[in-house]
Design an enzyme around this catalytic site. Sequence first.
Site, PDB file in Angstrom:
ATOM      1  N   LYS A 102       0.858  -1.198   0.000  1.00 21.22           N
ATOM      2  CA  LYS A 102       0.000   0.000   0.000  1.00 21.22           C
ATOM      3  C   LYS A 102       0.888   1.240   0.000  1.00 21.22           C
ATOM      4  O   LYS A 102       1.748   1.410   0.861  1.00 21.22           O
ATOM      5  CB  LYS A 102      -0.877  -0.035   1.259  1.00 21.22           C
ATOM      6  CG  LYS A 102      -2.195   0.654   1.130  1.00 21.22           C
ATOM      7  CD  LYS A 102      -3.028   0.365   2.370  1.00 21.22           C
ATOM      8  CE  LYS A 102      -4.333   1.091   2.357  1.00 21.22           C
ATOM      9  NZ  LYS A 102      -5.033   0.951   3.642  1.00 21.22           N
TER      10      LYS A 102
HETATM   11  C1  E4P Z   1      -8.372   1.957   3.623  1.00 20.93           C
HETATM   12  O1  E4P Z   1      -7.469   1.388   3.121  1.00 20.93           O
HETATM   13  C2  E4P Z   1      -8.261   2.781   4.825  1.00 20.93           C
HETATM   14  O2  E4P Z   1      -7.443   2.077   5.717  1.00 20.93           O
HETATM   15  C3  E4P Z   1      -9.559   3.001   5.521  1.00 20.93           C
HETATM   16  O3  E4P Z   1     -10.645   2.534   4.762  1.00 20.93           O
HETATM   17  C4  E4P Z   1      -9.736   4.331   6.113  1.00 20.93           C
HETATM   18  O4  E4P Z   1     -10.995   4.378   6.754  1.00 20.93           O
HETATM   19  P1  E4P Z   1     -11.378   5.497   7.806  1.00 20.93           P
HETATM   20  O5  E4P Z   1     -11.621   6.768   7.080  1.00 20.93           O
HETATM   21  O6  E4P Z   1     -12.649   4.971   8.445  1.00 20.93           O
HETATM   22  O7  E4P Z   1     -10.234   5.598   8.778  1.00 20.93           O
END
Ligand code: E4P
Length: 215
Positions: free
Chosen positions: A87
């Site tokens: 990522k």
């Molecule tokens: C995705 O990869 C992120 O980790 C995640 O969906 C972020 O979500 P949040 O806005 O609820 O922290």
Amino acid sequence: MKFFIDTANLAQIKEAQDLGVLDGVTTNPSLMAKEGIKGQKNILKHYVDICKIVTGDVSAEVIATDFAGMVKEGEALAKLHKRIVVKIPMIKDGIKAIKYFSKKGIRTNCTLVFSAGQALLAAKAGASYVSPFIGRLDDVSTDGLRLIEDIRLIYDNYAYETEILAASVRHPMHIINCAQIGADVVTCPLSAITALLKHPLTDSGLAQFLADAKK
Ligand code: E4P
């Protein structure tokens, strides 16, 4: 549409996997910290533990923000397990790193995407997944689902193979709307997935059937 769970909690990942509808896991540094996972060795071990539970892709995020650092971290993460997807944040060096990994056959998830232009760049660089954060856009009075629609249109126009991974998905209507628009994947907490099960008419209907079965 694929269902990913957005957590680093092993019990919740196992529960989702046992439900039989889980296609993968996304994590981020905040989710790892929430589980109290500290130190490089423990973090890498935790990713391997997640990979042992699930049968789908597991996104593991780099911390570096420069090209060389992202390449070093990403290569180490990719070596951990065949299901790891690296990522990478949507920044200039991140795009360079995604291109580098794409050429090497290492899969990537471009994260922190908030505009269609960013999603277009991620696809051009060869990202395997792009993660638009729809809940965080909704939080600032911007239509997160509209962004998914825009990215779907652009990717379909040019047959980009990058999968649209709707992230920051917070509730069951987000999931349903993403499915209507044609997102390839949603990632969300387990509670949003299990909320799809619920309907009061199911509960009252079942109670009636069980009561009648005793007659
Ligand atoms: C995705 O990869 C992120 O980790 C995640 O969906 C972020 O979500 P949040 O806005 O609820 O922290």
